[in-house]
Design a protein around this motif. Structure first.
Motif, PDB file in Angstrom:
ATOM      1  N   LEU A  17       1.106  -1.227   0.268  1.00 38.78           N
ATOM      2  CA  LEU A  17      -0.117   0.038   0.494  1.00 38.78           C
ATOM      3  C   LEU A  17       0.949   1.388  -0.045  1.00 38.78           C
ATOM      4  N   THR A  18       0.693   2.167  -1.097  1.00 37.22           N
ATOM      5  CA  THR A  18       0.994   3.273  -1.643  1.00 37.22           C
ATOM      6  C   THR A  18       0.056   4.437  -1.113  1.00 37.22           C
ATOM      7  N   GLY A  19       0.700   5.775  -1.121  1.00 34.92           N
ATOM      8  CA  GLY A  19      -0.418   7.383  -1.514  1.00 34.92           C
ATOM      9  C   GLY A  19      -0.290   8.291  -0.644  1.00 34.92           C
ATOM     10  N   VAL A  20      -1.144   9.047  -0.871  1.00 30.12           N
ATOM     11  CA  VAL A  20      -2.555  10.222  -0.503  1.00 30.12           C
ATOM     12  C   VAL A  20      -2.903  10.004   0.020  1.00 30.12           C
ATOM     13  N   ALA A  21      -3.705  10.546   0.928  1.00 32.26           N
ATOM     14  CA  ALA A  21      -2.640  11.393   2.131  1.00 32.26           C
ATOM     15  C   ALA A  21      -2.737  10.183   3.524  1.00 32.26           C
ATOM     16  N   THR A  22      -1.608   9.965   3.853  1.00 31.56           N
ATOM     17  CA  THR A  22      -0.812   8.268   5.000  1.00 31.56           C
ATOM     18  C   THR A  22      -2.894   8.808   5.475  1.00 31.56           C
ATOM     19  N   ALA A  23      -2.519   9.210   6.303  1.00 28.92           N
ATOM     20  CA  ALA A  23      -3.319   9.569   7.371  1.00 28.92           C
ATOM     21  C   ALA A  23      -5.540  10.064   6.963  1.00 28.92           C
ATOM     22  N   ASN A  24      -5.647  10.037   5.748  1.00 25.02           N
ATOM     23  CA  ASN A  24      -6.966   9.960   5.578  1.00 25.02           C
ATOM     24  C   ASN A  24      -6.860   8.315   4.335  1.00 25.02           C
ATOM     25  N   GLY A  25      -6.759   8.325   2.916  1.00 28.27           N
ATOM     26  CA  GLY A  25      -6.769   7.602   2.102  1.00 28.27           C
ATOM     27  C   GLY A  25      -6.032   6.058   2.241  1.00 28.27           C
ATOM     28  N   VAL A  26      -4.837   6.607   2.939  1.00 28.38           N
ATOM     29  CA  VAL A  26      -4.176   5.491   3.242  1.00 28.38           C
ATOM     30  C   VAL A  26      -5.150   4.807   4.362  1.00 28.38           C
ATOM     31  N   VAL A  76       4.720   1.527   2.318  1.00 23.61           N
ATOM     32  CA  VAL A  76       5.337   1.514   2.091  1.00 23.61           C
ATOM     33  C   VAL A  76       5.859   3.096   2.909  1.00 23.61           C
ATOM     34  N   GLU A  77       6.517   3.381   3.526  1.00 20.83           N
ATOM     35  CA  GLU A  77       6.281   4.560   3.968  1.00 20.83           C
ATOM     36  C   GLU A  77       7.097   5.683   3.115  1.00 20.83           C
ATOM     37  N   ASP A  78       8.218   5.874   2.822  1.00 20.70           N
ATOM     38  CA  ASP A  78       8.505   6.613   1.471  1.00 20.70           C
ATOM     39  C   ASP A  78       7.847   6.895   0.437  1.00 20.70           C
ATOM     40  N   ALA A  79       6.278   5.526   0.337  1.00 22.47           N
ATOM     41  CA  ALA A  79       5.934   6.235  -0.944  1.00 22.47           C
ATOM     42  C   ALA A  79       5.030   6.894  -0.762  1.00 22.47           C
ATOM     43  N   CYS A  80       4.250   6.890   0.146  1.00 26.26           N
ATOM     44  CA  CYS A  80       3.382   8.120   1.026  1.00 26.26           C
ATOM     45  C   CYS A  80       3.805   9.045   1.809  1.00 26.26           C
ATOM     46  N   ALA A  81       2.625  10.296   1.860  1.00 25.82           N
ATOM     47  CA  ALA A  81       3.072  11.334   2.890  1.00 25.82           C
ATOM     48  C   ALA A  81       1.756  11.743   3.074  1.00 25.82           C
ATOM     49  N   ASP A  82       1.702  13.369   3.440  1.00 28.21           N
ATOM     50  CA  ASP A  82       0.564  13.945   4.067  1.00 28.21           C
ATOM     51  C   ASP A  82       1.237  15.233   4.168  1.00 28.21           C
ATOM     52  N   ARG A  83      -0.024  15.903   3.921  1.00 26.06           N
ATOM     53  CA  ARG A  83      -0.253  17.530   4.642  1.00 26.06           C
ATOM     54  C   ARG A  83      -0.243  17.930   5.411  1.00 26.06           C
ATOM     55  N   ASP A  84       0.409  16.544   7.100  1.00 28.61           N
ATOM     56  CA  ASP A  84       0.727  17.358   7.527  1.00 28.61           C
ATOM     57  C   ASP A  84       1.485  15.650   8.426  1.00 28.61           C
ATOM     58  N   ASP A  85       2.943  16.640   8.677  1.00 30.91           N
ATOM     59  CA  ASP A  85       4.210  16.276   9.499  1.00 30.91           C
ATOM     60  C   ASP A  85       3.768  14.855  10.588  1.00 30.91           C
ATOM     61  N   PHE A 112       1.319   7.974  12.764  1.00 35.04           N
ATOM     62  CA  PHE A 112      -0.038   7.062  11.520  1.00 35.04           C
ATOM     63  C   PHE A 112       1.505   5.697  11.511  1.00 35.04           C
ATOM     64  N   PHE A 113       2.805   6.043  11.365  1.00 36.35           N
ATOM     65  CA  PHE A 113       3.842   5.327  10.737  1.00 36.35           C
ATOM     66  C   PHE A 113       3.948   4.316  12.408  1.00 36.35           C
ATOM     67  N   GLU A 114       4.564   5.141  13.274  1.00 31.82           N
ATOM     68  CA  GLU A 114       4.916   4.306  14.257  1.00 31.82           C
ATOM     69  C   GLU A 114       3.836   3.706  15.089  1.00 31.82           C
ATOM     70  N   THR A 141       5.419  -2.112   7.948  1.00 30.74           N
ATOM     71  CA  THR A 141       5.708  -0.694   7.521  1.00 30.74           C
ATOM     72  C   THR A 141       7.194  -1.007   6.804  1.00 30.74           C
ATOM     73  N   THR A 142       7.240  -0.578   5.872  1.00 28.24           N
ATOM     74  CA  THR A 142       8.607  -1.129   5.269  1.00 28.24           C
ATOM     75  C   THR A 142       9.388   0.398   4.360  1.00 28.24           C
ATOM     76  N   THR A 143       9.835   0.412   3.759  1.00 29.98           N
ATOM     77  CA  THR A 143       9.997   1.207   2.455  1.00 29.98           C
ATOM     78  C   THR A 143      10.152   0.943   1.473  1.00 29.98           C
TER      79      THR A 143
END
Length: 217
Positions: free
Chosen positions: A147-156, A173-182, A188-190, A199-201
């Motif tokens: 699983l990848t994509g945006v946003a981490t805390a929403n759709g992902v 996949v952590e570095d293949a996701c991102a969010d508006r809020d760091d 979410f990943f921790e 979770t992986t890279t």
């Protein structure tokens, strides 16, 4: 990111707490990419990775799986009815969005030489509810989702939770996701994804894909 070094250390430490699916069976694996579309990737800042960085990682994963036994599932969202999810809280107008809002940004979406792409349009944060995603995956005997994509805390996250509840093995996949809020991405990943799966890279997944290709030859 407040402290990239500490975040990376915590992320790697948390990886040890979850199951580690060492070997991928490509015939039972699908990459599921959430909302990499023009109307989302082209508006607003993404963190802790930029839109171009997230796109690059996802393109690498898709290219590695192109025309293999695995599947590449591209999910976009049609937000025109989102305002009806909660009329009291929704103050956003989705009716005047540009025509290209839902267009995929990954080149593989338009690549006619690729024979293992599934496209799904969702109408909710998660990719399972109200779509045929589960049907598409089960008909292909898929049991593992990358699983990848945006946003981490929403759709992902919504998709990860649904996938877990549907009985899939989930790898985010952590570095293949991102969010508006760091901070949300980090939390979410921790704290949350590790309760649902692994979770992986990107580097790790690419290594496992290449190993699986060798094993199937």
């Amino acid at each position: 990111m407040k402290n990239g070094v500490d975040y990376e250390r915590n992320f790697l430490r948390n990886r040890k707490r979850v199951f580690y699916l060492k070997n991928l069976d490509l015939a039972r694996t699908a990459l599921v990419v959430i909302d990499l579309q023009k109307g989302i990737m082209g508006t607003g800042e993404l963190k802790p990775y930029t839109a171009s960085e997230v796109l690059e990682k996802n393109n690498q994963l898709a290219e590695a799986l192109k025309n293999t036994a695995g599947w590449i599932t591209l999910v976009n969202v049609d937000p025109t009815t989102m305002q009806f999810l909660n009329k009291e809280r929704s103050g956003r107008a989705y009716t005047d969005l540009p025509a290209a809002f839902a267009d995929y940004v990954m080149p593989i979406a338009m690549d006619e030489s690729t024979g293992n792409v599934i496209k799904v349009t969702k109408h909710n944060p998660g990719a399972f509810f109200g779509t045929d995603l589960d049907l598409q995956l089960r008909r292909r005997d898929i049991d593992t989702i990358i699983l990848t994509g945006v946003a981490t805390a929403n759709g992902v996250y919504a998709t990860a939770l649904d996938a877990y509840q549907h009985g899939y093995k989930v790898i985010v996949v952590e570095d293949a996701c991102a969010d508006r809020d760091d901070e949300l991405h980090q939390v979410f990943f921790e704290k949350l994804f590790v309760k649902l799966g692994q979770t992986t890279t990107t580097e790790d997944i690419l290594t496992r894909i290449e190993q699986a290709k060798k094993e199937t030859k």
